[in-house]
Write an enzyme that holds these catalytic residues in place. Structure first.
Site, PDB file in Angstrom:
ATOM      1  N   ASP A 159      39.433  52.629 -63.295  1.00 47.92           N
ATOM      2  CA  ASP A 159      40.596  53.005 -62.518  1.00 47.92           C
ATOM      3  C   ASP A 159      41.082  51.738 -61.823  1.00 47.92           C
ATOM      4  OD1 ASP A 159      42.420  54.680 -60.894  1.00 47.92           O
ATOM      5  OD2 ASP A 159      41.017  54.174 -59.283  1.00 47.92           O
ATOM      6  N   ASP A 183      43.838  51.582 -58.614  1.00 50.81           N
ATOM      7  CA  ASP A 183      44.026  51.733 -57.169  1.00 50.81           C
ATOM      8  C   ASP A 183      42.801  52.385 -56.534  1.00 50.81           C
ATOM      9  OD1 ASP A 183      46.772  50.775 -56.998  1.00 50.81           O
ATOM     10  OD2 ASP A 183      47.300  52.577 -58.111  1.00 50.81           O
ATOM     11  N   ASP A 223      37.257  55.881 -58.220  1.00 51.22           N
ATOM     12  CA  ASP A 223      36.996  56.215 -56.820  1.00 51.22           C
ATOM     13  C   ASP A 223      37.438  57.617 -56.446  1.00 51.22           C
ATOM     14  OD1 ASP A 223      39.812  55.331 -57.046  1.00 51.22           O
ATOM     15  OD2 ASP A 223      39.825  55.644 -54.876  1.00 51.22           O
TER      16      ASP A 223
END
Length: 226
Positions: free
Chosen positions: A11, A13, A174
Site C-alpha cells: 500500500d 498512503d 496499514d
C-alpha cells in the site's frame, strides 16, 4: 531446488508515505467549498485507502452521486495545489527507513515489488517521481482501473502482471481495506503499526513496528506456505 520468484505488494498512503496532512486539508477544502459540514478528522483518516468516490459516499452518505462527484473534484484540485506548492517528497514524506528497505529488497533476485493503492495513476506517478522511485515497482495498481479496496481486483492484476502465484505473494499495508483485499485474493498479510488504522483491527498474519523486522516476517510467511 531454486526458490520461487516472490512478489511483495505495498500500500502507499500510511504505509510507505505519510500523506495524512494533505489528505485531511484537502477534504476540509472540498467540503467547505461545497458548503456542507466537514467530517471529523477521525472519519477522514478512516477512509484513507479507499477510492475517492467510495470515500466521499462514506463521509457524506446523505448526499447524491452528483454531490459526491463535486466533492471528489474539489478534493483533487486542493490536493494538486498543496502538492505543487510543497513538492511530492515534502507533501508526502517517506516513513523512516522506507527508502533503505525498498532498495534492499529490490536488489534481491528472488523478489519483485509492486504497489496497490487508492491513488490515481497521475497521483502515484507524481509521488514516485518526487521520491525518485519510478523504476522500483514492476506492477503498479491504481484506483483508475479497479474497484475500490477491499475488492481483490488490484491483487489479481498484480499477480498476473508479475507472473507470481498467490502463495508466493504478500500484501503490506496499514488499513483493514488492505488486509481484507489481500485475504480475498488468498495472499499473506503484513500490517504496519505506524499507519492510519489501529494495528489491533488489521488481523494481519504479522505486524511490523519497524521496517528492519520485515525480512523475518517474510520468511515466516513463506516458510509456513511451503
Amino acid at each position: 531446488m531454486t526458490a520461487p520468484l516472490r512478489l511483495i505488494i505495498f500500500d502507499v498512503d500510511g504505509t510507505l508515505v505519510d500523506s495524512q496532512g494533505d489528505i485531511v486539508a484537502s477534504m476540509h477544502h472540498a467540503f467547505d467549498e461545497f458548503g456542507v459540514p466537514v467530517p471529523e478528522r477521525a472519519a477522514i483518516i478512516g477512509i484513507i485507502g479507499l477510492s475517492l468516490p467510495v470515500a466521499m459516499a462514506r463521509l457524506a452518505p446523505e448526499l447524491d452521486s452528483a454531490a459526491h462527484d463535486a466533492l471528489v473534484d474539489g478534493y483533487k484540485r486542493s490536493y494538486l495545489s498543496l502538492r505543487a506548492k510543497a513538492g511530492a517528497a515534502q507533501s508526502s514524506p517517506l516513513f523512516p527507513g522506507t527508502r533503505d528497505m525498498l532498495e534492499a529488497l529490490s536488489a534481491r533476485d528472488d523478489l519483485l515489488l509492486g504497489v496497490a493503492t487508492g491513488k490515481s495513476r497521475r497521483g502515484l506517478d507524481k509521488l514516485l517521481e518526487g521520491h525518485g522511485l519510478q523504476t522500483m515497482f514492476v506492477t503498479q495498481q491504481v484506483a483508475d482501473f479497479h474497484p475500490s479496496k477491499p475488492h481483490p481486483a488490484m491483487i489479481h492484476a498484480a499477480l498476473a502482471e508479475a507472473g507470481v502465484d498467490a502463495g508466493d505473494a504478500v500484501m503490506i499495508g496499514d488499513t483493514t481495506y488492505d488486509m481484507d483485499m489481500a485475504r480475498a485474493a488468498g495472499i499473506g498479510t503484513i500490517g504496519v503499526e505506524w499507519g492510519y488504522h489501529p494495528a489491533a483491527d488489521l488481523r494481519a498474519d504479522h505486524l511490523l513496528s519497524d521496517w528492519t523486522d520485515l525480512p523475518a516476517r517474510l520468511s515466516a510467511i513463506w516458510e509456513k506456505a511451503q
